[in-house]
Scaffold this active site. Structure first.
Site, PDB file in Angstrom:
ATOM      1  N   ASN A 164      39.485  99.259  67.440  1.00  0.00           N
ATOM      2  CA  ASN A 164      38.525  98.309  66.855  1.00  0.00           C
ATOM      3  C   ASN A 164      38.488  96.947  67.558  1.00  0.00           C
ATOM      4  O   ASN A 164      37.474  96.272  67.517  1.00  0.00           O
ATOM      5  CB  ASN A 164      38.715  98.180  65.339  1.00  0.00           C
ATOM      6  CG  ASN A 164      40.045  97.606  64.955  1.00  0.00           C
ATOM      7  OD1 ASN A 164      40.996  97.640  65.732  1.00  0.00           O
ATOM      8  ND2 ASN A 164      40.129  97.075  63.756  1.00  0.00           N
ATOM      9  N   GLU A 263      51.679  96.431  63.011  1.00  0.00           N
ATOM     10  CA  GLU A 263      50.489  95.782  62.443  1.00  0.00           C
ATOM     11  C   GLU A 263      49.620  96.897  61.899  1.00  0.00           C
ATOM     12  O   GLU A 263      48.967  97.604  62.671  1.00  0.00           O
ATOM     13  CB  GLU A 263      49.734  95.008  63.532  1.00  0.00           C
ATOM     14  CG  GLU A 263      50.484  93.818  64.088  1.00  0.00           C
ATOM     15  CD  GLU A 263      50.540  92.642  63.135  1.00  0.00           C
ATOM     16  OE1 GLU A 263      49.828  92.650  62.114  1.00  0.00           O
ATOM     17  OE2 GLU A 263      51.334  91.724  63.402  1.00  0.00           O
ATOM     18  N   CYS A 297      40.873  95.255  60.429  1.00  0.00           N
ATOM     19  CA  CYS A 297      41.953  95.348  59.434  1.00  0.00           C
ATOM     20  C   CYS A 297      41.868  94.174  58.471  1.00  0.00           C
ATOM     21  O   CYS A 297      42.335  94.244  57.345  1.00  0.00           O
ATOM     22  CB  CYS A 297      43.298  95.343  60.147  1.00  0.00           C
ATOM     23  SG  CYS A 297      43.475  93.949  61.249  1.00  0.00           S
ATOM     24  N   GLU A 471      52.407  88.756  64.946  1.00  0.00           N
ATOM     25  CA  GLU A 471      51.883  88.590  66.301  1.00  0.00           C
ATOM     26  C   GLU A 471      51.165  87.256  66.373  1.00  0.00           C
ATOM     27  O   GLU A 471      50.573  86.811  65.394  1.00  0.00           O
ATOM     28  CB  GLU A 471      50.906  89.726  66.638  1.00  0.00           C
ATOM     29  CG  GLU A 471      51.610  91.053  66.777  1.00  0.00           C
ATOM     30  CD  GLU A 471      50.741  92.135  67.415  1.00  0.00           C
ATOM     31  OE1 GLU A 471      49.567  92.254  67.042  1.00  0.00           O
ATOM     32  OE2 GLU A 471      51.257  92.850  68.296  1.00  0.00           O
TER      33      GLU A 471
HETATM   34  P1  NAD Z   1      45.161 104.938  64.286  1.00  0.00           P
HETATM   35  O1  NAD Z   1      46.413 104.703  63.531  1.00  0.00           O
HETATM   36  O2  NAD Z   1      44.465 106.239  64.090  1.00  0.00           O
HETATM   37  O3  NAD Z   1      45.457 104.834  65.848  1.00  0.00           O
HETATM   38  C1  NAD Z   1      46.066 103.703  66.419  1.00  0.00           C
HETATM   39  C2  NAD Z   1      46.671 104.100  67.746  1.00  0.00           C
HETATM   40  O4  NAD Z   1      47.704 105.056  67.509  1.00  0.00           O
HETATM   41  C3  NAD Z   1      45.705 104.773  68.721  1.00  0.00           C
HETATM   42  O5  NAD Z   1      46.065 104.393  70.028  1.00  0.00           O
HETATM   43  C4  NAD Z   1      45.979 106.242  68.500  1.00  0.00           C
HETATM   44  O6  NAD Z   1      45.650 107.036  69.624  1.00  0.00           O
HETATM   45  C5  NAD Z   1      47.471 106.228  68.269  1.00  0.00           C
HETATM   46  N1  NAD Z   1      47.976 107.370  67.506  1.00  0.00           N
HETATM   47  C6  NAD Z   1      47.326 108.123  66.582  1.00  0.00           C
HETATM   48  N2  NAD Z   1      48.146 109.073  66.086  1.00  0.00           N
HETATM   49  C7  NAD Z   1      49.342 108.899  66.717  1.00  0.00           C
HETATM   50  C8  NAD Z   1      50.602 109.552  66.620  1.00  0.00           C
HETATM   51  N3  NAD Z   1      50.803 110.569  65.797  1.00  0.00           N
HETATM   52  N4  NAD Z   1      51.592 109.113  67.399  1.00  0.00           N
HETATM   53  C9  NAD Z   1      51.422 108.075  68.230  1.00  0.00           C
HETATM   54  N5  NAD Z   1      50.268 107.410  68.365  1.00  0.00           N
HETATM   55  C10 NAD Z   1      49.223 107.817  67.602  1.00  0.00           C
HETATM   56  O7  NAD Z   1      44.227 103.690  63.992  1.00  0.00           O
HETATM   57  P2  NAD Z   1      42.760 103.418  64.548  1.00  0.00           P
HETATM   58  O8  NAD Z   1      41.808 104.324  63.830  1.00  0.00           O
HETATM   59  O9  NAD Z   1      42.739 103.415  66.050  1.00  0.00           O
HETATM   60  O10 NAD Z   1      42.546 101.891  64.109  1.00  0.00           O
HETATM   61  C11 NAD Z   1      42.196 101.530  62.830  1.00  0.00           C
HETATM   62  C12 NAD Z   1      43.415 101.145  62.019  1.00  0.00           C
HETATM   63  O11 NAD Z   1      44.101 100.089  62.673  1.00  0.00           O
HETATM   64  C13 NAD Z   1      43.061 100.617  60.657  1.00  0.00           C
HETATM   65  O12 NAD Z   1      43.971 101.122  59.707  1.00  0.00           O
HETATM   66  C14 NAD Z   1      43.230  99.112  60.812  1.00  0.00           C
HETATM   67  O13 NAD Z   1      43.486  98.422  59.621  1.00  0.00           O
HETATM   68  C15 NAD Z   1      44.381  99.050  61.751  1.00  0.00           C
HETATM   69  N6  NAD Z   1      44.432  97.757  62.423  1.00  0.00           N
HETATM   70  C16 NAD Z   1      45.406  96.879  62.060  1.00  0.00           C
HETATM   71  C17 NAD Z   1      45.464  95.633  62.665  1.00  0.00           C
HETATM   72  C18 NAD Z   1      46.516  94.639  62.289  1.00  0.00           C
HETATM   73  O14 NAD Z   1      46.693  93.696  63.030  1.00  0.00           O
HETATM   74  N7  NAD Z   1      47.230  94.805  61.185  1.00  0.00           N
HETATM   75  C19 NAD Z   1      44.524  95.288  63.641  1.00  0.00           C
HETATM   76  C20 NAD Z   1      43.538  96.207  63.984  1.00  0.00           C
HETATM   77  C21 NAD Z   1      43.513  97.452  63.365  1.00  0.00           C
END
Ligand code: NAD
Length: 490
Positions: A164, A263, A297, A471
């Site tokens: 995102n 995060e 997020c 962060e």
């Molecule tokens: P996601 O958890 O599906 O994926 C995040 C990353 O993890 C990607 O690079 C993905 O390829 C990888 N990943 C997925 N499954 C994995 C596994 N089993 N093992 C290792 N890596 C794996 O999240 P998303 O759909 O890419 O992003 C959206 C989410 O991120 C939302 O929940 C959002 O709230 C969160 N987010 C949080 C912050 C924050 O700062 N707290 C910032 C941005 C997004």
């Protein structure tokens, strides 16, 4: 960028890195695998990117290890100047980078430009912090010895980022890691690897030595990240993504007791009290809800509005939402781009259907527009029933569900009724109330009469199941340093 139609992608995609970036070199995946990156505005293929394997991941850790000692030994000033150059290069290339983000993520160009500026600021901030990682010295209370504390780089870091904010989530990790003297392997999200690869080139041009930053797109993320977390040379995981995946990675990291910064997801409440400046509250709501079309997020996920002003607030918000121009992110007047993929739109629609089925009213939107691409109409729902899934799950789309309250305590209780705790927003004309409510909210961050909290100089992060660690700011660099205590006698 030469003039071209919004979807003439050739000028944007020519010259991009599309292989793995390991040890300062572009390399194909060890098994030759590749995957397609799609334009969310059309579903068309933008580029084919190397699909890293477990073997590639371990090769990337080799590269990070080979570069580690020399990078940790550079002077803080040298690391600072490299990061400063990265900030300048990113700023100079801001327009191209913004277009690239829009191309693979879909967000409207103004959002992408905002992201690039925000992302570049992490390089500038950590260029400034690199020279301020100080230790400490004190006399033990007994007077028997001195307590010398050194700050040392934590070691090789695995960085995992979501789709995102493909630039900002990478720089928010790479900036402090490099400033602290760590080397890294970044695994970007598979929907948006091109921006991360473009960042690798910028960092190399800024003078980052080979092997210090490695970028490993990989669709088999589970296997690839797990292999790195089980390599004893890796000492740190910094993950941004969903709470669901975060839980899995915390378990994986436990095997070698890898240091973790997490995060994770959010479910931000947006509280509007009757004494608030409603114009300001609606402006703030538009930012908190609609930045990135709600794919953040930090996005306001639940609106709790004092009953006496709820109809008024909802009506004004609906008017503003209805006026937003939805379209391909690269078109100049677009304000709301498509969501990232089909699954995202389907999930948003399902949450809206669920809320409507339970008795909510649609003031505006409430459906997928009839067009190609992964679009959803800006939507405002009133009378949303407590307990509806739309109030409990991250919507990650342009939908504002509104619930009313009558008492301050009730508002705090409703806001805290979630396992998440990333950010909350409060609008009130009474500063004492604003501070009191901010104290009572279970979240790592609060926007008080403000719809945007993100700032590279501030500690960003969540409590409860929204994460561990911070962060940005000074705290962000501490996450990449270990304190070493030396008991000294002289
Ligand atoms: P996601 O958890 O599906 O994926 C995040 C990353 O993890 C990607 O690079 C993905 O390829 C990888 N990943 C997925 N499954 C994995 C596994 N089993 N093992 C290792 N890596 C794996 O999240 P998303 O759909 O890419 O992003 C959206 C989410 O991120 C939302 O929940 C959002 O709230 C969160 N987010 C949080 C912050 C924050 O700062 N707290 C910032 C941005 C997004």
């Amino acid at each position: 960028m030469p003039a071209h139609s919004p979807h003439a992608t050739a000028p944007l995609t020519s010259g991009l890195l599309t292989d793995l970036y390991v040890g300062g070199k572009e390399v194909p995946a060890s098994d030759g695998g590749r995957f397609d990156v799609l334009d969310p505005a059309t579903g068309d293929v933008v580029a084919s990117v190397a699909d890293g394997t477990v073997e590639d991941a371990l090769t990337a850790v080799d590269a990070a290890e080979q570069a580690a000692a020399a990078w940790a030994a550079t002077s803080p000033r040298q690391r600072s100047e490299v990061l400063r150059r990265a900030f300048e290069l990113m700023t100079a290339q801001a327009d191209d980078l913004a277009r690239l983000i829009t191309l693979e993520n879909g967000k409207a160009l103004p959002d992408a430009r905002g992201e690039v500026a925000y992302a570049a600021e992490f390089f500038r901030w950590y260029a400034e912090e690199a020279v301020r990682a100080s230790g400490s010295l004190l006399t033990a209370p007994s007077g028997a010895h001195k307590i010398l504390v050194l700050q040392q780089p934590v070691g090789i870091c695995v960085l995992v980022t979501p789709w995102n904010f493909p630039a900002a989530m990478a720089t928010r990790k790479i900036g402090p890691a490099l400033a602290a003297g760590c080397t890294v392997v970044l695994k970007p999200a598979s929907d948006t690897p091109l921006t991360a690869l473009a960042m690798a080139r910028i960092l190399a041009d800024a003078g980052v030595p080979d092997g210090v930053v490695n970028v490993l797109p990989a669709r088999r993320s589970g296997a690839v990240v797990s292999a790195m977390l089980h390599d004893p040379r890796v000492r740190k995981l910094s993950f941004t993504g969903s709470t669901e995946v975060g839980r899995v990675l915390l378990k994986e990291a436990a095997d070698h007791v890898v240091n973790c910064s997490m995060e994770l997801g959010g479910n931000a409440p947006f509280l509007v009290f009757a004494d608030a400046d409603l114009d300001a509250a609606v402006d703030g709501a538009m930012v908190a809800k609609m930045r990135n079309a709600g794919e953040a997020c930090t996005a306001a996920n639940r609106f709790y509005v004092e009953a006496s002003v709820a109809e008024e607030f909802a009506g004004r918000l609906a008017e503003r939402m209805a006026a937003m121009r939805v379209g391909p992110g690269l078109e100049p007047d677009t304000e709301v781009g498509p969501l990232v993929n089909e699954d995202s739109v389907a999930k948003v629609d399902e949450l809206v259907r669920g809320a409507l089925g339970a008795g909510a009213r649609t003031l505006v939107g409430g459906r997928r527009p009839d067009r190609t691409g992964y679009y959803y109409e800006p939507t405002v729902l009133l009378d949303v029933r407590p307990g509806s899934p739309i109030l409990e799950e991250e919507i990650f789309g342009p939908v504002a569900p509104i619930v009313t309250f009558t008492e301050e305590d009730e508002a705090i209780r409703l806001a805290n009724t979630t396992e998440y705790g990333l950010v909350a927003y409060v609008y009130t004309g009474d500063l004492a109330r604003g501070l009191r409510v901010s104290e009572g909210l279970e979240s790592g961050m609060v926007g008080l009469n403000r719809g945007l909290v993100s700032d590279p100089a501030a500690p960003f992060g969540g409590v409860k199941e929204s994460g561990i660690g911070r962060e940005g700011g000074h705290d962000g660099m501490l996450d990449y340093l270990e304190s070493k205590y030396v008991a000294v006698q002289w």
